[in-house]
Design a protein around this motif. Structure first.
Motif, PDB file in Angstrom:
ATOM      1  N   ILE A 155      -3.102  -1.728 -21.188  1.00 41.54           N
ATOM      2  CA  ILE A 155      -4.367  -2.032 -20.514  1.00 41.54           C
ATOM      3  C   ILE A 155      -4.571  -3.548 -20.416  1.00 41.54           C
ATOM      4  O   ILE A 155      -4.990  -4.059 -19.374  1.00 41.54           O
TER       5      ILE A 155
ATOM      6  N   VAL B   1     -10.698  -5.717 -22.091  1.00 43.12           N
ATOM      7  CA  VAL B   1     -10.583  -5.925 -20.643  1.00 43.12           C
ATOM      8  C   VAL B   1     -11.210  -7.253 -20.236  1.00 43.12           C
ATOM      9  O   VAL B   1     -10.657  -7.973 -19.392  1.00 43.12           O
TER      10      VAL B   1
ATOM     11  N   ALA C 203     -10.241   1.915 -17.887  1.00 39.82           N
ATOM     12  CA  ALA C 203      -9.628   1.826 -19.223  1.00 39.82           C
ATOM     13  C   ALA C 203     -10.340   2.725 -20.223  1.00 39.82           C
ATOM     14  O   ALA C 203      -9.695   3.358 -21.066  1.00 39.82           O
TER      15      ALA C 203
END
Length: 169
Positions: free
Chosen positions: A86, A46, A112
């Protein structure tokens, strides 16, 4: 001078790839025996995808998911697909909705990690044996998602440093 400018993106991609490989090695060797599932590749994916954007985010997400699929209990490519989604979502959200601040990356990491642990829960607990499923989810998987999100500063600030130092000129 022009070759130095062309070298920065290559150095950035190489440094991020080495960071992914190191994190996967730590994930699969040291943290595999503990009772809380820390998925270190989620905050790294991320963080990287929020700075790189949606196109590179898909590839970094697929790379992180493939590295996690190597040693996960669900080894049929589910996490490769999930991390690709994601990564793309993190890149799109950071580009068009939020700015890449620590709070927005933390919220995306929390979402996530909840999604990753929920997927792992479904494939390892629900599909095999559904007795005590709620208790197992609350004690094991939900706490693991929160602990995974709390690890974010370890990855966010080095990735932010790499992106600031090795950005295209």
């Amino acid at each position: 001078m022009r070759t130095k400018e062309n070298l920065y993106p290559t150095l950035r991609i190489a440094a991020l790839a080495l960071l992914f490989l190191f994190t996967a090695a730590v994930q699969n060797s040291f943290l595999s025996n503990y009772s809380v599932p820390l998925v270190l590749l989620v905050p790294l994916t991320v963080s990287v995808c929020s700075f790189e954007g949606e196109f590179a985010g898909v590839f970094f997400g697929i790379a992180g998911g493939a590295l996690y699929d190597i040693a996960s209990p669900v080894s049929d490519g589910v996490f490769t697909l999930l991390f690709g989604i994601i990564g793309c979502a993190a890149g799109l959200i950071m580009r068009y909705v939020f700015r890449s601040t620590f709070l927005s990356v933390f919220l995306l990491t929390l979402a996530a990690s909840l999604l990753t642990n929920l997927t792992s829960f479904v494939f390892t607990v629900i599909l095999r044996d559904a007795s005590n499923a709620a208790e197992i989810f609350l004690k094991f998987y939900l706490s693991g998602a929160f602990f995974t999100a709390l690890i974010l500063p370890v990855f966010y600030y080095p990735v932010k440093f790499l992106e600031a130092r090795l950005k295209k000129l």
